[in-house]
Design a protein around this motif. Structure first.
Motif, PDB file in Angstrom:
ATOM      1  N   SER A 151       0.971  -1.239   0.013  1.00  0.00           N
ATOM      2  CA  SER A 151      -0.054  -0.002  -0.013  1.00  0.00           C
ATOM      3  C   SER A 151       0.680   1.333  -0.271  1.00  0.00           C
ATOM      4  CB  SER A 151      -0.940  -0.297   1.101  1.00  0.00           C
ATOM      5  OG  SER A 151      -1.593   1.251   1.430  1.00  0.00           O
ATOM      6  N   PHE A 152       0.501   2.215  -0.933  1.00  0.00           N
ATOM      7  CA  PHE A 152       1.240   3.490  -0.795  1.00  0.00           C
ATOM      8  C   PHE A 152       0.143   4.760  -0.875  1.00  0.00           C
ATOM      9  CE2 PHE A 152       4.025   0.448  -3.008  1.00  0.00           C
ATOM     10  CZ  PHE A 152       5.432   0.746  -2.467  1.00  0.00           C
ATOM     11  N   VAL A 153       0.456   5.837  -0.894  1.00  0.00           N
ATOM     12  CA  VAL A 153      -0.311   6.992  -1.008  1.00  0.00           C
ATOM     13  C   VAL A 153       0.297   7.804  -1.997  1.00  0.00           C
ATOM     14  CG1 VAL A 153      -1.122   7.063   1.454  1.00  0.00           C
ATOM     15  CG2 VAL A 153       0.924   8.247   0.930  1.00  0.00           C
ATOM     16  N   THR A 154      -0.585   8.545  -2.782  1.00  0.00           N
ATOM     17  CA  THR A 154      -0.234   9.714  -3.808  1.00  0.00           C
ATOM     18  C   THR A 154       0.535  10.646  -3.192  1.00  0.00           C
ATOM     19  OG1 THR A 154      -2.332  10.778  -3.760  1.00  0.00           O
ATOM     20  CG2 THR A 154      -2.269   9.051  -5.296  1.00  0.00           C
ATOM     21  N   SER A 158      -3.650  12.430  -0.894  1.00  0.00           N
ATOM     22  CA  SER A 158      -4.904  12.358  -1.111  1.00  0.00           C
ATOM     23  C   SER A 158      -5.576  11.073  -1.145  1.00  0.00           C
ATOM     24  CB  SER A 158      -5.642  13.428  -1.938  1.00  0.00           C
ATOM     25  OG  SER A 158      -5.090  12.886  -3.407  1.00  0.00           O
ATOM     26  N   ARG A 159      -4.999   9.997  -1.875  1.00  0.00           N
ATOM     27  CA  ARG A 159      -5.641   8.977  -2.226  1.00  0.00           C
ATOM     28  C   ARG A 159      -4.472   7.682  -2.080  1.00  0.00           C
ATOM     29  NH1 ARG A 159      -7.562   9.061  -8.001  1.00  0.00           N
ATOM     30  NH2 ARG A 159      -5.721  10.173  -8.692  1.00  0.00           N
ATOM     31  N   LYS A 160      -5.000   6.540  -1.472  1.00  0.00           N
ATOM     32  CA  LYS A 160      -4.417   5.379  -1.382  1.00  0.00           C
ATOM     33  C   LYS A 160      -4.288   4.572  -2.805  1.00  0.00           C
ATOM     34  CE  LYS A 160      -5.888   1.907   1.007  1.00  0.00           C
ATOM     35  NZ  LYS A 160      -6.190   0.942   1.975  1.00  0.00           N
ATOM     36  N   TYR A 161      -3.159   3.905  -3.221  1.00  0.00           N
ATOM     37  CA  TYR A 161      -3.125   3.207  -4.088  1.00  0.00           C
ATOM     38  C   TYR A 161      -2.228   1.773  -3.821  1.00  0.00           C
ATOM     39  CZ  TYR A 161       1.493   4.956  -5.525  1.00  0.00           C
ATOM     40  OH  TYR A 161       2.958   5.204  -5.624  1.00  0.00           O
ATOM     41  N   TYR A 162      -2.238   0.799  -4.662  1.00  0.00           N
ATOM     42  CA  TYR A 162      -1.693  -0.478  -4.543  1.00  0.00           C
ATOM     43  C   TYR A 162      -0.447  -0.581  -5.523  1.00  0.00           C
ATOM     44  CZ  TYR A 162      -5.168  -2.405  -1.232  1.00  0.00           C
ATOM     45  OH  TYR A 162      -5.978  -2.271  -0.172  1.00  0.00           O
ATOM     46  N   ARG A 266     -13.018  -2.935  -6.986  1.00  0.00           N
ATOM     47  CA  ARG A 266     -11.944  -3.395  -6.041  1.00  0.00           C
ATOM     48  C   ARG A 266     -10.720  -3.310  -6.738  1.00  0.00           C
ATOM     49  NH1 ARG A 266     -12.086  -9.775  -5.061  1.00  0.00           N
ATOM     50  NH2 ARG A 266     -12.048 -10.733  -6.894  1.00  0.00           N
ATOM     51  N   TRP A 267     -10.331  -3.423  -8.175  1.00  0.00           N
ATOM     52  CA  TRP A 267      -9.288  -3.341  -8.768  1.00  0.00           C
ATOM     53  C   TRP A 267      -8.888  -2.022  -9.125  1.00  0.00           C
ATOM     54  CZ3 TRP A 267      -5.897  -6.887 -10.595  1.00  0.00           C
ATOM     55  CH2 TRP A 267      -6.066  -8.200 -10.449  1.00  0.00           C
ATOM     56  N   ASP A 268      -9.430  -0.949  -8.913  1.00  0.00           N
ATOM     57  CA  ASP A 268      -9.133   0.511  -9.104  1.00  0.00           C
ATOM     58  C   ASP A 268      -7.943   0.871  -8.336  1.00  0.00           C
ATOM     59  OD1 ASP A 268     -11.636   0.494 -10.593  1.00  0.00           O
ATOM     60  OD2 ASP A 268     -12.523   1.922  -9.203  1.00  0.00           O
ATOM     61  N   LEU A 269      -7.749   0.447  -7.135  1.00  0.00           N
ATOM     62  CA  LEU A 269      -6.455   0.949  -6.410  1.00  0.00           C
ATOM     63  C   LEU A 269      -5.325   0.558  -7.052  1.00  0.00           C
ATOM     64  CD1 LEU A 269      -7.595   0.264  -2.536  1.00  0.00           C
ATOM     65  CD2 LEU A 269      -7.486   2.467  -3.774  1.00  0.00           C
ATOM     66  N   TYR A 270      -5.410  -0.473  -7.684  1.00  0.00           N
ATOM     67  CA  TYR A 270      -4.120  -0.989  -8.447  1.00  0.00           C
ATOM     68  C   TYR A 270      -3.933   0.116  -9.785  1.00  0.00           C
ATOM     69  CZ  TYR A 270      -4.611  -5.299  -6.216  1.00  0.00           C
ATOM     70  OH  TYR A 270      -4.657  -6.303  -4.902  1.00  0.00           O
ATOM     71  N   PHE A 271      -4.737   0.985  -9.852  1.00  0.00           N
ATOM     72  CA  PHE A 271      -4.483   1.838 -11.300  1.00  0.00           C
ATOM     73  C   PHE A 271      -4.373   3.335 -10.902  1.00  0.00           C
ATOM     74  CE2 PHE A 271      -7.193  -2.135 -12.695  1.00  0.00           C
ATOM     75  CZ  PHE A 271      -6.034  -2.589 -13.230  1.00  0.00           C
ATOM     76  N   VAL A 272      -4.586   3.603  -9.773  1.00  0.00           N
ATOM     77  CA  VAL A 272      -4.448   5.020  -9.335  1.00  0.00           C
ATOM     78  C   VAL A 272      -3.316   5.811  -9.982  1.00  0.00           C
ATOM     79  CG1 VAL A 272      -4.346   6.793  -7.311  1.00  0.00           C
ATOM     80  CG2 VAL A 272      -5.748   4.495  -7.155  1.00  0.00           C
ATOM     81  N   ASP A 273      -2.020   5.118  -9.791  1.00  0.00           N
ATOM     82  CA  ASP A 273      -0.881   5.740 -10.290  1.00  0.00           C
ATOM     83  C   ASP A 273      -0.952   5.994 -11.690  1.00  0.00           C
ATOM     84  OD1 ASP A 273      -0.961   3.197 -10.710  1.00  0.00           O
ATOM     85  OD2 ASP A 273       1.325   3.068 -10.801  1.00  0.00           O
TER      86      ASP A 273
END
Length: 671
Positions: A151-154, A158-162, A266-273
């Protein structure tokens, strides 16, 4: 494991609005949602370890320093620890080796500390552990088809991503001695996030898994507290002074409810970056549209001139062409001088109209060009099918290995059309042995591809890597090639050669070839013209290539997701190749050079050379690859990918040039 057919953030509105990723995520309802009751056992699968610094992957269960599977039955799951999960063809080819683990998970039941095993590691195992940690390997575990993530944050927090996978260990460098020490992570904290199941299952208290986070830690055996945990670490001595080391493995499990994240996204966190790079993607699209707009203007001028010249010369052209046909034996300079001094010849009867009797003359080595066009057609249909299915969301990360599997299926099925087009072009060139052409079409590209993969596989086998394709899979690929693709190409060739026949030409070739004026301008010579033309599609594509390469080489666990942008860029690139080919062929014909067949193919394919050069730049400036073996794999796979791209774009260029030449000479009929 079932594939979750998902229409992603680049899905429904993607296809309606030029495939731009503007829609919110949702899944096709009722296909693969799996819910769990409290206390229900959930299997954890271990897959592989991989690194951004090398192309060599390993099966996690085969590492000599991890806990071996116990082989005991897992009640409630119907699985046995250590049993392999059935994989599709794409999963095998991408190096997946999924196995049932001994980790015990129960829905919504926390487990603060759980002892797994104590593994006694010998000298060879310690060396392998140091290699894995030193090269930055990460492990991929799977729960409910979700890969375990870090887990990381931007940047703006403001947002978490995987980021898929977790570190196997870490390295520390002494400030005094400068020596490095390597520490192995032998304890993992599993944070599994759940959401109330939709529909009736949710009313019965069942839950769905929406997140799987892994937090690794290195814990020394001799310094554990009352709970079995400690802040001390397991250090791997680089000099390996002792021959063996016993490493204890433990884990903790925590369940947390996630209200804001549903199963459908639920897959969205993998694509935030990836989504954070939206402005760059739009910049790439604007850049592409500007270049394509300039090419469109040039092509419009060319077509307008040809249409106007037809109207102006419609009465005088037939007699002039008869005169030119009778003077084909004259030297080109003399013929050109006579034409220039003839006041009765319209001013627009120059250039491309002078080679009407040679423009459809079969090219040299046309029996090789026809199979290339057939193979390129096959690859073109496969690529368009893959991008379309990806934009629809049918090919997504939850369908593990699906992209490769479906690509192989589409390639095989497109064999019939490949043989059809190849045979028709072959007969148009005057070929008589259509069976030989069919065999060549069916084996030219697949044979080269298979031979290269086999040679690379020998090298990977020696590294004991999971990237190595099992011998049985190689036999299966060979069977698919010889038993499915080859017959389909043969049937298509039979239909194209004997039933459809050659493509009709508006003008027949004269008996004697016309001499080409020399010297030709530099921009019509093969190497400069092809290199210049290939740079234009590459200028459109290279920004998006950065994201594709990052997904493939720097974040192998990551999944390229923005297929909507890729579809738009690909469409503009195809259009630019078509426009560039029209311009290049027109300029060539205007200088009375009728050798356009191979040139049109080369103009389209040449951007593949630019892409390969960009691969070299990317390797030097963006990758931190260690070992010559990884470099060999990188450039070998890059060369194969660029070959596929060159064949595809070369075919587009050839078909465009062919259609353009037939169109502009359609009004010139000599009986």
């Amino acid at each position: 494991m079932a594939a979750e057919y998902r229409i992603g953030r680049a899905s429904l509105r993607t296809c309606l609005l030029l495939c731009l990723p503007l829609a919110h995520a949702f899944y096709i309802p009722g296909w693969s949602i799996k819910s769990y009751a409290n206390g229900e056992p959930i299997p954890l699968f271990v897959n592989k370890v991989y690194s951004d610094n090398t192309q060599i992957q390993y099966a996690y269960s085969e590492l000599p320093f991890v806990c071996p599977p116990s082989g005991r039955s897992r009640p409630g799951t119907g699985l046995i620890s250590g049993s392999n999960v059935a994989l599709n063809l794409g999963e095998v080819l991408r190096g997946d080796r999924i196995m049932v683990s001994d980790y015990e998970l129960e829905m919504n039941n926390d487990d603060e500390v759980h002892y797994l095993c104590s593994q006694k590691v010998d000298e060879a195992g310690l060396k392998k552990a140091i290699e894995v940690v030193k090269h930055g390997y990460v492990a991929e575990w799977i729960v409910d088809n979700l890969p375990g993530a870090t887990s990381f944050v931007t940047v703006d927090k403001s947002r978490k991503y995987y980021a898929s996978g977790f570190k196997m260990g870490y390295e520390e460098t002494s400030l005094t001695t400068g020596q490095s020490k390597y520490f192995l992570n032998n304890h993992v904290t599993l944070m599994i996030r759940y959401h109330r199941a939709p529909g009736k299952d949710g009313q019965r208290g069942r839950k769905v898994i929406v997140g799987f986070e892994v937090y690794p830690k290195s814990i020394e055996a001799e310094n554990r507290d009352a709970n079995g945990l400690s802040s001390a670490v397991v250090a791997l001595d680089t000099e390996i002074e002792q021959s063996t080391l016993t490493i204890p493995y433990t884990y903790s499990v925590y369940w947390r409810e996630e209200d804001k994240l549903g199963w459908g996204n639920r897959w969205d966190l993998y694509f935030v970056d990836q989504e954070d790079s939206t402005k760059i993607h739009w910049l790439a699209i604007v850049n592409s549209l500007v270049i394509s707009g300039l090419l469109t203007a040039v092509v419009t001028v060319i077509l307008a001139r040809t249409i106007r010249s037809r109207k102006n010369s419609s009465e005088k052209l037939p007699g002039l062409l008869d005169q030119l046909d009778n003077d084909t034996t004259l030297p080109a300079a003399a013929a050109s001088s006579d034409i220039d001094s003839d006041d009765d010849i319209p001013e627009d009867i120059t250039g491309w109209k002078l080679v009407h009797g040679d423009v459809f003359r079969p090219p040299p080595y046309g029996h090789y060009l026809a199979p290339l066009i057939g193979s390129g057609t096959q690859l073109l249909l496969m690529s368009l099918g893959l991008i379309t299915l990806s934009c629809l969301g049918l090919l997504n990360p939850s369908y593990r290995g699906g992209f490769i599997t479906v690509g192989i299926i589409l390639f095989l099925l497109a064999g019939a059309l490949s043989g059809h087009f190849s045979a028709r072009i072959y007969r148009t060139f005057g070929g008589t042995n259509w069976k030989h052409n069919a065999i060549l079409t069916a084996t030219l590209f697949p044979g080269l591809f298979f031979a290269t993969i086999f040679l690379l596989n020998l090298f990977v086998w020696a590294q004991a890597s999971s990237t190595a394709i099992p011998f049985g899979t190689l036999l299966a690929l060979l069977a698919l090639w010889l038993l499915i693709q080859l017959p389909l190409v043969y049937i298509g060739s039979w239909h194209g050669y004997l039933r459809s026949g050659p493509y009709p030409h508006p003008i027949s070739a004269t008996a004697l070839p016309r001499q080409i004026p020399h010297p030709q301008p530099w921009y019509t010579r093969p190497l400069p013209s092809v290199a210049l033309a290939g740079s234009i599609p590459f200028a459109i594509l290279f920004i998006e290539l950065l994201f594709v390469f990052k997904s493939l080489w720097q974040d192998k666990s990551g999944y390229y997701y923005l297929f909507g942008y890729l579809a738009v860029i690909t469409t503009i690139t195809l259009v630019s190749v078509m426009q560039t080919t029209v311009i290049a062929v027109y300029i060539l014909l205007c200088h009375e050079n009728y050798h356009w067949w191979w040139r049109s193919f080369a103009v389209g394919a040449s951007s593949g050379a630019w892409v390969f050069a960009y691969c070299g730049y990317y390797f030097v400036h963006h990758l931190r690859v260690v070992g010559w073996g990884s470099g060999v794999l990188f450039f070998a796979y890059s060369a194969l990918a660029c070959l596929v791209y060159a064949l595809l774009m070369g075919t587009v260029g050839f078909l465009t040039g062919y259609a353009f030449v037939r169109r502009i000479y359609g009004a010139v009929k000599v009986d």
